[in-house]
Design a protein around this motif. Structure first.
Motif, mmCIF file in Angstrom:
data_model
loop_
_atom_site.group_PDB
_atom_site.id
_atom_site.type_symbol
_atom_site.label_atom_id
_atom_site.label_comp_id
_atom_site.label_asym_id
_atom_site.label_seq_id
_atom_site.Cartn_x
_atom_site.Cartn_y
_atom_site.Cartn_z
ATOM 1 N N TYR A 210 17.207 6.139 8.151
ATOM 2 C CA TYR A 210 16.178 5.646 9.061
ATOM 3 C C TYR A 210 14.889 6.462 8.922
ATOM 4 N N LEU A 211 15.034 7.768 8.831
ATOM 5 C CA LEU A 211 13.856 8.615 8.648
ATOM 6 C C LEU A 211 13.213 8.353 7.292
ATOM 7 N N THR A 212 14.035 8.155 6.265
ATOM 8 C CA THR A 212 13.492 7.830 4.936
ATOM 9 C C THR A 212 12.684 6.543 4.979
ATOM 10 N N ALA A 213 13.190 5.532 5.702
ATOM 11 C CA ALA A 213 12.477 4.266 5.811
ATOM 12 C C ALA A 213 11.174 4.428 6.580
ATOM 13 N N LEU A 214 11.200 5.232 7.650
ATOM 14 C CA LEU A 214 9.979 5.446 8.427
ATOM 15 C C LEU A 214 8.920 6.158 7.601
ATOM 16 N N VAL A 215 9.325 7.186 6.874
ATOM 17 C CA VAL A 215 8.385 7.902 6.007
ATOM 18 C C VAL A 215 7.887 6.993 4.886
ATOM 19 N N GLY A 216 8.789 6.168 4.340
ATOM 20 C CA GLY A 216 8.371 5.238 3.290
ATOM 21 C C GLY A 216 7.341 4.242 3.780
ATOM 22 N N SER A 217 7.503 3.751 4.996
ATOM 23 C CA SER A 217 6.521 2.814 5.554
ATOM 24 C C SER A 217 5.175 3.495 5.767
ATOM 25 N N VAL A 218 5.207 4.733 6.237
ATOM 26 C CA VAL A 218 3.953 5.468 6.452
ATOM 27 C C VAL A 218 3.246 5.705 5.117
ATOM 28 N N LYS A 219 4.002 6.101 4.084
ATOM 29 C CA LYS A 219 3.395 6.327 2.768
ATOM 30 C C LYS A 219 2.808 5.039 2.196
ATOM 31 N N LEU A 220 3.574 3.955 2.269
ATOM 32 C CA LEU A 220 3.101 2.682 1.731
ATOM 33 C C LEU A 220 1.860 2.213 2.472
ATOM 34 N N SER A 221 1.873 2.323 3.794
ATOM 35 C CA SER A 221 0.736 1.862 4.589
ATOM 36 C C SER A 221 -0.496 2.720 4.345
ATOM 37 N N ALA A 222 -0.310 4.044 4.274
ATOM 38 C CA ALA A 222 -1.451 4.935 4.067
ATOM 39 C C ALA A 222 -2.089 4.710 2.701
ATOM 40 N N LEU A 223 -1.262 4.621 1.657
ATOM 41 C CA LEU A 223 -1.797 4.413 0.316
ATOM 42 C C LEU A 223 -2.476 3.050 0.200
ATOM 43 N N SER A 224 -1.853 2.022 0.729
ATOM 44 C CA SER A 224 -2.449 0.682 0.676
ATOM 45 C C SER A 224 -3.757 0.635 1.456
ATOM 46 N N ALA A 225 -3.809 1.319 2.600
ATOM 47 C CA ALA A 225 -5.026 1.319 3.411
ATOM 48 C C ALA A 225 -6.163 2.035 2.695
ATOM 49 N N VAL A 226 -5.867 3.171 2.082
ATOM 50 C CA VAL A 226 -6.914 3.920 1.370
ATOM 51 C C VAL A 226 -7.449 3.108 0.191
ATOM 52 N N LEU A 227 -6.564 2.531 -0.597
ATOM 53 C CA LEU A 227 -7.008 1.721 -1.738
ATOM 54 C C LEU A 227 -7.757 0.478 -1.251
ATOM 55 N N GLY A 228 -7.280 -0.148 -0.190
ATOM 56 C CA GLY A 228 -7.972 -1.319 0.344
ATOM 57 C C GLY A 228 -9.361 -0.990 0.830
ATOM 58 N N ALA A 229 -9.528 0.183 1.462
ATOM 59 C CA ALA A 229 -10.853 0.595 1.931
ATOM 60 C C ALA A 229 -11.782 0.921 0.765
ATOM 61 N N LEU A 230 -11.261 1.619 -0.248
ATOM 62 C CA LEU A 230 -12.093 1.987 -1.386
ATOM 63 C C LEU A 230 -12.539 0.767 -2.189
ATOM 64 N N LEU A 231 -11.689 -0.238 -2.289
ATOM 65 C CA LEU A 231 -12.053 -1.443 -3.039
ATOM 66 C C LEU A 231 -12.816 -2.441 -2.184
ATOM 67 N N GLY A 232 -12.567 -2.445 -0.892
ATOM 68 C CA GLY A 232 -13.221 -3.411 -0.024
ATOM 69 C C GLY A 232 -14.662 -3.053 0.295
ATOM 70 N N LEU A 233 -14.981 -1.749 0.350
ATOM 71 C CA LEU A 233 -16.348 -1.330 0.680
ATOM 72 C C LEU A 233 -17.371 -1.793 -0.345
ATOM 73 N N PRO A 234 -17.206 -1.523 -1.652
ATOM 74 C CA PRO A 234 -18.219 -2.023 -2.599
ATOM 75 C C PRO A 234 -18.294 -3.540 -2.660
ATOM 76 N N LEU A 235 -17.166 -4.216 -2.458
ATOM 77 C CA LEU A 235 -17.201 -5.671 -2.442
ATOM 78 C C LEU A 235 -18.016 -6.175 -1.258
ATOM 79 N N ALA A 236 -17.819 -5.567 -0.096
ATOM 80 C CA ALA A 236 -18.595 -5.959 1.082
ATOM 81 C C ALA A 236 -20.074 -5.648 0.896
ATOM 82 N N GLN A 237 -20.382 -4.507 0.271
ATOM 83 C CA GLN A 237 -21.777 -4.160 0.012
ATOM 84 C C GLN A 237 -22.423 -5.164 -0.931
ATOM 85 N N ALA A 238 -21.694 -5.610 -1.953
ATOM 86 C CA ALA A 238 -22.227 -6.620 -2.861
ATOM 87 C C ALA A 238 -22.487 -7.930 -2.139
#
Length: 299
Positions: free
Chosen positions: A77-105
């Motif tokens: 259960y702890l492994t799954a919780l940590v896995g969800s946090v890692k997946l969400s954090a990495l996806s959020a950071v990449l989504g923000a980095l790619l979404g910002l220049p697209l929005a600026q364009a």
């Protein structure tokens, strides 16, 4: 005496009339409050009650304890919780980095039709998920997908049903969500700020580093938090794609409720749900102050 008569005849009834007129405004909110209590309050109370309820398997007696919460923070259960946090954090950071220049364009584009088309598509794609999204990626980038076969991705070690494959799938709806979130903040950047920076000899990079990004920082962090919460709560896409191959807390909750692993773990699933609520509460506690600060800057 005239003043007293006016007070008796005019002011007091007017005040009473004003009070009577304001009363229906509060009464109109009662159905919404009742719906909120029924739709959110009762499930939350049921979740709290189940998360702290422990059943004796031998006698069937129930008692209140923190054993379920302790179990939800151990082992798989702890492994799954940590896995969800890692997946969400990495996806959020990449989504923000790619979404910002697209929005600026989009914001700086001179073609209004392009702006409207991108924002409309972002609104649609940000809400496109679940089994249809999983099927689309499986048909395109799965083991027998169209692009996988034509580009020979399988020979290069590509695996859609993995952690990184799930990250790419999540970016499909997180990047449009970031575009929708950050576009109003980019619209709030005044052209006078750029012109003043240029008149003082600042380059474009210096303008973004010292002026634009500090102003956009609350909105960027708020968008990052919003993306994290969206990825953290996603279930259907991951369930249809990877199953138990990638440990996620939402999948663990589903397995515990259905008894796929161990029978009688329903209350542990409720404890896991409480853990998710606490994480979401922390996310909202960060997001709301950032949103208010951003609104003050860009007002």
């Amino acid at each position: 005496m005239t003043t007293a008569l006016d007070t008796r005849a005019g002011t007091v009834p007017a005040a009473r009339t004003g009070r009577r007129r304001r009363a229906p405004g509060w009464l109109a909110a009662v159905p919404l409050l009742a719906f909120t209590v029924l739709a959110f309050g009762l499930p939350a109370l049921a979740m709290l009650d189940g998360a702290f309820t422990v059943t004796d398997q031998a006698t069937g007696a129930t008692s209140y304890s923190t054993a379920n919460l302790a179990a939800s923070l151990q082992g798989a259960y702890l492994t799954a919780l940590v896995g969800s946090v890692k997946l969400s954090a990495l996806s959020a950071v990449l989504g923000a980095l790619l979404g910002l220049p697209l929005a600026q364009a989009v914001v700086t584009s001179r073609f209004r039709a392009l702006r409207e088309a991108v924002l409309t598509a972002s609104g649609v794609l940000a809400n496109f998920g679940g089994v249809p999204l999983a099927f689309a990626f499986v048909a395109t980038l799965g083991n027998a997908g169209v692009l996988t076969r034509h580009l020979g991705l399988a020979d290069r070690g590509w695996d859609l049903y993995s952690f990184w494959g799930l990250v790419i799938v999540y970016l499909y709806f997180l990047i449009p969500l970031m575009v929708l979130t950050i576009t109003p903040a980019l619209d709030g950047l005044r052209t006078q700020w750029r012109e003043a920076a240029r008149n003082n000899g600042a380059t474009t990079a210096q303008y973004w580093r010292h002026v634009a990004l500090p102003v956009l920082a609350p909105s960027l962090l708020g968008g990052l938090v919003l993306l994290f919460g969206s990825a953290f709560a996603a279930y259907a896409t991951a369930a249809a794609m990877v199953g138990s191959a990638v440990p996620l807390v939402t999948l663990q909750i589903a397995d515990a409720l259905s008894g796929n692993v161990l029978v009688g773990q329903e209350n542990v699933a409720l404890a896991l749900s409480l853990d998710m609520v606490l994480v979401a509460g922390l996310v909202m506690a960060v997001y709301l102050p950032l949103q208010r600060r951003s609104a003050r800057w860009l007002a």
